[in-house]
Structures are given as C-alpha cells and as structure tokens.
Design an enzyme around this catalytic site. Structure first.
Site, PDB file in Angstrom:
ATOM      1  N   CYS A 159       0.809  -1.227   0.000  1.00 60.69           N
ATOM      2  CA  CYS A 159       0.000   0.000   0.000  1.00 60.69           C
ATOM      3  C   CYS A 159       0.844   1.280   0.000  1.00 60.69           C
ATOM      4  O   CYS A 159       0.484   2.259  -0.650  1.00 60.69           O
ATOM      5  CB  CYS A 159      -0.978  -0.007   1.170  1.00 60.69           C
ATOM      6  SG  CYS A 159      -0.300  -0.611   2.720  1.00 60.69           S
ATOM      7  N   HIS A 255      -2.586   6.669   3.964  1.00 63.84           N
ATOM      8  CA  HIS A 255      -1.135   6.793   4.156  1.00 63.84           C
ATOM      9  C   HIS A 255      -0.657   8.137   3.578  1.00 63.84           C
ATOM     10  O   HIS A 255      -0.900   8.438   2.406  1.00 63.84           O
ATOM     11  CB  HIS A 255      -0.387   5.688   3.404  1.00 63.84           C
ATOM     12  CG  HIS A 255      -0.540   4.319   3.985  1.00 63.84           C
ATOM     13  ND1 HIS A 255      -1.144   4.060   5.197  1.00 63.84           N
ATOM     14  CD2 HIS A 255      -0.125   3.103   3.518  1.00 63.84           C
ATOM     15  CE1 HIS A 255      -1.102   2.759   5.449  1.00 63.84           C
ATOM     16  NE2 HIS A 255      -0.498   2.157   4.443  1.00 63.84           N
TER      17      HIS A 255
HETATM   18  N1  LIG Z   1      -4.711  -3.603   5.140  1.00 68.61           N
HETATM   19  C1  LIG Z   1      -4.114  -2.955   4.134  1.00 68.61           C
HETATM   20  O1  LIG Z   1      -4.115  -1.711   4.052  1.00 68.61           O
HETATM   21  C2  LIG Z   1      -3.406  -3.733   3.050  1.00 68.61           C
HETATM   22  C3  LIG Z   1      -2.938  -3.024   1.936  1.00 68.61           C
HETATM   23  C4  LIG Z   1      -2.280  -3.710   0.910  1.00 68.61           C
HETATM   24  C5  LIG Z   1      -2.118  -5.067   1.009  1.00 68.61           C
HETATM   25  N2  LIG Z   1      -2.551  -5.738   2.103  1.00 68.61           N
HETATM   26  C6  LIG Z   1      -2.358  -7.192   2.133  1.00 68.61           C
HETATM   27  O2  LIG Z   1      -3.641  -7.800   1.975  1.00 68.61           O
HETATM   28  C7  LIG Z   1      -3.686  -9.044   2.667  1.00 68.61           C
HETATM   29  C8  LIG Z   1      -4.835  -9.020   3.652  1.00 68.61           C
HETATM   30  O3  LIG Z   1      -4.624  -7.973   4.586  1.00 68.61           O
HETATM   31  P1  LIG Z   1      -5.750  -7.561   5.632  1.00 68.61           P
HETATM   32  O4  LIG Z   1      -5.262  -6.287   6.194  1.00 68.61           O
HETATM   33  O5  LIG Z   1      -7.096  -7.618   5.002  1.00 68.61           O
HETATM   34  O6  LIG Z   1      -5.619  -8.759   6.708  1.00 68.61           O
HETATM   35  P2  LIG Z   1      -6.695  -9.244   7.782  1.00 68.61           P
HETATM   36  O7  LIG Z   1      -7.623  -8.143   8.136  1.00 68.61           O
HETATM   37  O8  LIG Z   1      -5.892  -9.867   8.877  1.00 68.61           O
HETATM   38  O9  LIG Z   1      -7.536 -10.400   7.023  1.00 68.61           O
HETATM   39  C9  LIG Z   1      -6.957 -11.642   6.706  1.00 68.61           C
HETATM   40  C10 LIG Z   1      -7.959 -12.534   5.965  1.00 68.61           C
HETATM   41  O10 LIG Z   1      -7.306 -13.786   5.668  1.00 68.61           O
HETATM   42  C11 LIG Z   1      -8.102 -14.878   6.171  1.00 68.61           C
HETATM   43  N3  LIG Z   1      -7.235 -15.973   6.590  1.00 68.61           N
HETATM   44  C12 LIG Z   1      -6.342 -15.982   7.608  1.00 68.61           C
HETATM   45  N4  LIG Z   1      -5.737 -17.203   7.678  1.00 68.61           N
HETATM   46  C13 LIG Z   1      -6.263 -17.957   6.679  1.00 68.61           C
HETATM   47  C14 LIG Z   1      -6.048 -19.292   6.225  1.00 68.61           C
HETATM   48  N5  LIG Z   1      -5.169 -20.092   6.810  1.00 68.61           N
HETATM   49  N6  LIG Z   1      -6.759 -19.728   5.153  1.00 68.61           N
HETATM   50  C15 LIG Z   1      -7.659 -18.926   4.538  1.00 68.61           C
HETATM   51  N7  LIG Z   1      -7.910 -17.643   4.936  1.00 68.61           N
HETATM   52  C16 LIG Z   1      -7.212 -17.172   5.985  1.00 68.61           C
HETATM   53  C17 LIG Z   1      -8.870 -14.280   7.338  1.00 68.61           C
HETATM   54  O11 LIG Z   1     -10.026 -15.093   7.584  1.00 68.61           O
HETATM   55  P3  LIG Z   1     -10.726 -15.266   9.036  1.00 68.61           P
HETATM   56  O12 LIG Z   1     -11.553 -14.039   9.239  1.00 68.61           O
HETATM   57  O13 LIG Z   1     -11.537 -16.487   8.875  1.00 68.61           O
HETATM   58  O14 LIG Z   1      -9.623 -15.395  10.028  1.00 68.61           O
HETATM   59  C18 LIG Z   1      -9.203 -12.885   6.784  1.00 68.61           C
HETATM   60  O15 LIG Z   1     -10.310 -12.995   5.909  1.00 68.61           O
HETATM   61  C19 LIG Z   1      -2.313  -9.204   3.330  1.00 68.61           C
HETATM   62  O16 LIG Z   1      -1.506  -9.997   2.518  1.00 68.61           O
HETATM   63  C20 LIG Z   1      -1.803  -7.763   3.414  1.00 68.61           C
HETATM   64  O17 LIG Z   1      -0.396  -7.696   3.449  1.00 68.61           O
HETATM   65  C21 LIG Z   1      -3.216  -5.113   3.111  1.00 68.61           C
END
Ligand SMILES: NC(=O)c1ccc[n+]([C@@H]2O[C@H](COP(=O)([O-])OP(=O)(O)OC[C@H]3O[C@@H](n4cnc5c(N)ncnc54)[C@H](OP(=O)(O)O)[C@@H]3O)[C@@H](O)[C@H]2O)c1
Length: 365
Positions: A159, A255
């Site tokens: 991001c 950001h």
């Molecule tokens: N947040 C940001 O601003 C942002 C920006 C760019 C990129 N990203 C990237 O986007 C991705 C997601 O980020 P996030 O911030 O959305 O994370 P998050 O809020 O922690 O969400 C993670 C998701 O992954 C699922 N998950 C976790 N373990 C799993 C497994 N073993 N098998 C299948 N699903 C699983 C979770 O499901 P449950 O609810 O069932 O646990 C949840 O739906 C990451 O790779 C992060 O680096 C994030």
C-alpha cells in the site's frame, strides 16, 4: 466500459478481513463482476458471511443483503471452480500455498499478498501506472505449464508503494528518468489488518518501524516503474535510487508520504511544470473507461495544509491519489506530500481496477 449483462463470477479469498470487506463493497454492485464464492480461514468456513464477520464488520455501510447469507467456503480451488476471477485478500502465510494452487487449477488470481510481487513471472501492477505489465500474462502461463491456458497470478503493490507510484511515473513520463527519491511515510493503522496494533501501542504515539516495509517500497518501485522487454518475457527495472523511512501513526485509513526527488536532467523542471505534469497525468484504466478508474488519477491540492487523511482519503472513493505542497527541495530538486487510501487504491480498488483492465484487454476470456 459498457455495463455487461454477462457478468463474470468472482471469488474472494480472505473475504472477512480488512481488505476482503472492501472487496465485498466494491464488488456488490459491479457492472462486470458478480460475487459468487467467499473464502476465509477454517474459523469462518461453514458460517454465513454475516456470522463470520459478526463484531468484525468495520464498514460504515451494512453487509450487502445478497452477500449476508452466503456460506463461507474453505480456500481450496475446487470450491472456486465456477469463478472466472479470484480476488485474494489473504495474509502471506496462506497465500503462499493457496494462490499457486488456484493458478494451477486455471484460476485467475489478483493478489494483495507480498509473496509473488517480485516473482519474475508475475506482473506487479499499480493500475494507475503500469497496466502494460499485464502483457506478461501469456509468458507466465507458457512458462509454468502447457495446460495453464487460463490461470495466472497478478499482484498489486504494497500500500505505501502504491501511493507514490502515480506521481513518480507522471514525472518520469514528463521529464525523463529520476535520479534519487527519498520518501518518509506516515502510515495508517488499517495497513496492518484487523485488529492491528493495540490501542496502548498506537494512541498518542508514532512507531518508527514497520517490518519489511522500507525494503518493499525500495524494491517494488523499481519493478513497477520499469518496462517489459520487446518479447514480453521479462521486466527491466527502473534505475533510480529510492530510500524509504516508514512510520506508523494513529490514523485509521490513509497513508501520507513525504517525497523529495531529483531528476537526471539539468536544469530540473520548475514547480509549476511539475504541478502541471501531475495534474495532466492519465492512465490506461481511464482511457479504457474502466468502472473503478478515477476521473483524476492525481489530484493536485493548492491549499497549504492539504491533503489530509480525514478530509481527502475518500476523494473519488479512494481510487486516485492526492498530492500537495509541491515546492523546491534545497537538497534534491522537488518535494511534495502524497496521500493515498491504503485500503482502497492501496489494496482492494487496485485489484479490482487491474481486473477491469485485464478484462478490457482480453486476458479474462
Ligand atoms: N490492510 C491494508 O491496508 C493492506 C494493503 C495492501 C495489502 N494488504 C495485504 O492484503 C492481505 C490481507 O490484509 P488484511 O489487512 O485484510 O488482513 P486481515 O484483516 O488480517 O484479514 C486476513 C484474511 O485472511 C483470512 N485468513 C487468515 N488465515 C487464513 C487461512 N489459513 N486460510 C484462509 N484464509 C485465511 C482471514 O479469515 P478469518 O476471518 O476467517 O480469520 C481474513 O479474511 C495481506 O496480505 C496484506 O499484506 C493489506
């Protein structure tokens, strides 16, 4: 792009998370895509979507009615076989096995995870900047397996990388190669996913370290700002030197990034020339009329105290970037501040816009 009556079925991996929830809202009423299958971890599998996000739905809009009662599936390819496109909001742990399994099953994956961003076969695409890199998809398929006639992985950037790419690209296009770029970030809490840092750690505080973030900006930028070779089989990195310093600040979404840069050309462009180049910058997603493309890729603010996260992060639904305080830099040539919505153009909107461009260019048929 004209609204289609033949919408493509999409799956969402990590549909319950911070990025996943944004996918749900962006795709609930999309002219090209319809939500078909939702996946998350084993703790969500078998529940309805509204049960899985109970107490964790952090959006101001309600869960869309037609999604609320959909059953959550395990993230295995056979459950997503009916999907034409799969958007992944998975953490890097599960993404490392799930995303390549989906690709091998001939599914088209648009990933937010870090795992394949620097893979030489995978396009790393900021949709406001380098959608031409999607042209490496045929080579990715051909390199992996003759049977891989549909599957691929396309990544979007970290991001904080995403936010600075449109202004850097606009300036490169207008004034030639950059020489040095210094960027100091002030990154929102939501960038760490939910629940992220504890209130105790982030309230009344600035944390001057985000694991691997500086390395991601420094390496991903060069791939994104680089070009693909003639046969469309490899990336040539941009040659400028980029140094990043990353900080977590107590802001929910958005950001900020303070950028100073120098150009190779002498004399450098004036502040007015730089502002004009930023304002005039257009991208392929706009030219193709993609549904999620902003009217203005880079909004240049003239007020001395803008952009600000609370006031400007939702401008154009967070699909473009905001630049302000363009001024001379006494050390390098020019400095300015960038604001981007990390969960929109920094994550979910990037994936969706990349898919819209891929659709328009024939990579989803
Ligand atoms: N947040 C940001 O601003 C942002 C920006 C760019 C990129 N990203 C990237 O986007 C991705 C997601 O980020 P996030 O911030 O959305 O994370 P998050 O809020 O922690 O969400 C993670 C998701 O992954 C699922 N998950 C976790 N373990 C799993 C497994 N073993 N098998 C299948 N699903 C699983 C979770 O499901 P449950 O609810 O069932 O646990 C949840 O739906 C990451 O790779 C992060 O680096 C994030």
């Amino acid at each position: 792009m004209a609204p289609s009556t033949n919408k493509l079925n999409v799956g969402i991996l990590g549909a319950t998370g911070t990025v996943g929830q944004r996918f749900i809202l962006l795709l609930a009423e999309h002219p090209n895509f319809t939500i078909h299958t939702l996946g998350a971890s084993s703790s969500s599998t078998g529940k309805t979507y509204k049960e899985a996000v109970l107490g964790r739905w952090k959006q101001s809009r309600a869960v869309p009615a037609h999604v609320a009662d959909q059953e959550m599936k395990e993230c295995v390819a056979k459950n997503f076989a009916q999907c034409d496109v799969v958007f992944s909001g998975l953490d890097s742990g599960p993404a490392s096995t799930v995303e390549p399994e989906f690709r091998s099953a001939n599914l088209r994956v648009f990933s937010n995870a870090r795992n394949y961003r620097m893979d030489p076969l995978c396009p790393l695409v900021v949709p406001l900047v380098n959608t031409s890199h999607l042209d490496l998809i045929p080579h990715q398929r051909a390199s992996l397996s003759p049977q891989l006639n549909q599957g691929f992985i396309v990544c979007n950037a970290n991001c904080s990388t995403t936010g600075i790419m449109p202004p850097l690209k606009a300036l490169m296009d207008a004034f030639g190669p950059l020489d040095k770029v210094l960027v100091s970030t002030l990154q929102a809490i939501s960038g760490a996913g939910y629940p992220g840092l504890s209130a105790f750690d982030v309230h009344d505080n600035v944390v001057p370290y985000i694991g691997s973030e500086e390395e991601k900006i420094e390496s991903e930028s060069k791939k994104i700002l680089g070009s693909i070779n003639g046969p469309k089989t490899a990336f040539d990195e941009a040659q400028c030197t980029i140094s990043a310093a990353c900080n977590r600040v107590p802001v929910l979404d958005g950001h900020m990034e303070c950028v100073s840069l120098s150009f190779q050309r002498r004399p450098p462009p004036s502040v007015e020339d730089v502002k004009r180049a930023l304002h005039d910058f257009r991208c392929e997603a706009q030219e193709l009329g993609c549904h999620s493309a902003p009217a203005q890729a880079i909004t240049v603010h003239e007020e001395v105290d803008r952009p600000q996260p609370r006031l400007d992060r939702d401008h154009q639904n967070g699909s473009g970037v905001n630049v302000g305080r363009v001024r001379p830099c006494p050390v390098l040539d020019i400095k300015f501040v960038v604001l981007s919505n990390n969960v929109m153009i920094g994550a979910a909107t990037s994936s969706v816009m990349n898919a819209e461009v891929a659709l328009a260019k024939g990579y989803l048929s």
